[in-house]
Design an enzyme around this catalytic site. Structure first.
Site, PDB file in Angstrom:
ATOM      1  N   ILE A 151       0.829  -1.210   0.000  1.00  0.00           N
ATOM      2  CA  ILE A 151       0.000   0.000   0.000  1.00  0.00           C
ATOM      3  C   ILE A 151       0.868   1.267   0.000  1.00  0.00           C
ATOM      4  O   ILE A 151       0.889   2.013   0.965  1.00  0.00           O
ATOM      5  CB  ILE A 151      -0.986   0.012   1.190  1.00  0.00           C
ATOM      6  CG1 ILE A 151      -0.254  -0.266   2.508  1.00  0.00           C
ATOM      7  CG2 ILE A 151      -2.106  -0.970   0.984  1.00  0.00           C
ATOM      8  CD1 ILE A 151      -1.104  -0.011   3.724  1.00  0.00           C
ATOM      9  N   PRO A 152       1.581   1.503  -1.101  1.00  0.00           N
ATOM     10  CA  PRO A 152       2.347   2.754  -1.162  1.00  0.00           C
ATOM     11  C   PRO A 152       1.398   3.948  -1.074  1.00  0.00           C
ATOM     12  O   PRO A 152       0.347   3.961  -1.719  1.00  0.00           O
ATOM     13  CB  PRO A 152       3.048   2.683  -2.518  1.00  0.00           C
ATOM     14  CG  PRO A 152       2.373   1.606  -3.280  1.00  0.00           C
ATOM     15  CD  PRO A 152       1.667   0.722  -2.313  1.00  0.00           C
ATOM     16  N   HIS A 153       1.759   4.905  -0.236  1.00  0.00           N
ATOM     17  CA  HIS A 153       0.875   6.048  -0.025  1.00  0.00           C
ATOM     18  C   HIS A 153       1.684   7.258   0.402  1.00  0.00           C
ATOM     19  O   HIS A 153       2.795   7.130   0.909  1.00  0.00           O
ATOM     20  CB  HIS A 153      -0.189   5.722   1.029  1.00  0.00           C
ATOM     21  CG  HIS A 153       0.381   5.276   2.335  1.00  0.00           C
ATOM     22  ND1 HIS A 153       0.843   3.999   2.542  1.00  0.00           N
ATOM     23  CD2 HIS A 153       0.580   5.935   3.496  1.00  0.00           C
ATOM     24  CE1 HIS A 153       1.302   3.892   3.780  1.00  0.00           C
ATOM     25  NE2 HIS A 153       1.154   5.057   4.372  1.00  0.00           N
ATOM     26  N   ALA A 154       1.099   8.426   0.175  1.00  0.00           N
ATOM     27  CA  ALA A 154       1.759   9.682   0.530  1.00  0.00           C
ATOM     28  C   ALA A 154       0.714  10.785   0.587  1.00  0.00           C
ATOM     29  O   ALA A 154      -0.447  10.583   0.231  1.00  0.00           O
ATOM     30  CB  ALA A 154       2.827  10.026  -0.509  1.00  0.00           C
TER      31      ALA A 154
END
Length: 155
Positions: free
Chosen positions: A67-70
């Site tokens: 779950i790459p997130h920013a």
């Protein structure tokens, strides 16, 4: 919140090509740009924010999911893309297993509550073995979206 509420068929990549962590993230961001969801002028800053987050620790959370997130000051709504890899991606996941499902999302900087709700929706999905089995067998973006919209029994 249901993860499917943040997606359309155009937000889904049913057969990712990347085999490694960072190229997979770039592939998904480029998909958002290509589909017109992310302006090309914001691509570099979004990739930069995602890279900073990944430097802290891999967002490969196990069970075949990442779950790459920013956060981004340039967005005014959550931007989400769902990618599936039929071969698996070396995502440096905490369990060491290849990642088959990547849910990448970027949240407007001032909407931390949306960030938490999105993470909770993803967590709900990945703890449901039946959903993961169905996603593995799905034949394309429309079927993936239908699976994410449904509420199957826990397995």
């Amino acid at each position: 919140m249901n993860l499917a509420n943040l997606l359309t068929e155009r937000h889904i990549v049913p057969d990712m090509h990347s085999a490694e962590h960072w190229p997979a993230i770039v592939e998904l961001v480029d998909h958002l740009t290509h589909e017109g969801f992310l302006p090309l002028t914001d691509r570099r800053s979004i990739l930069g924010a995602l890279h900073l987050r990944e430097q802290q620790s891999s967002t490969g959370i196990g069970n075949g999911v990442a779950i790459p997130h920013a956060f981004s000051p340039s967005l005014n709504r959550v931007l989400t893309v769902f990618g599936r890899s039929l071969r698996g991606i070396d995502f440096e996941a905490i369990d060491g297993a290849p990642v088959r499902f990547v849910v990448l999302f970027v949240v407007p900087e001032n909407q931390y509550h949306i960030h938490l709700r999105t993470l909770a929706a993803i967590a709900k999905m990945i703890t449901n073995g039946e959903i993961l089995r169905q996603l593995t067998r799905a034949t394309g973006a429309s079927e993936i979206l239908e699976i994410l919209q449904a509420k199957p029994a826990r397995a």
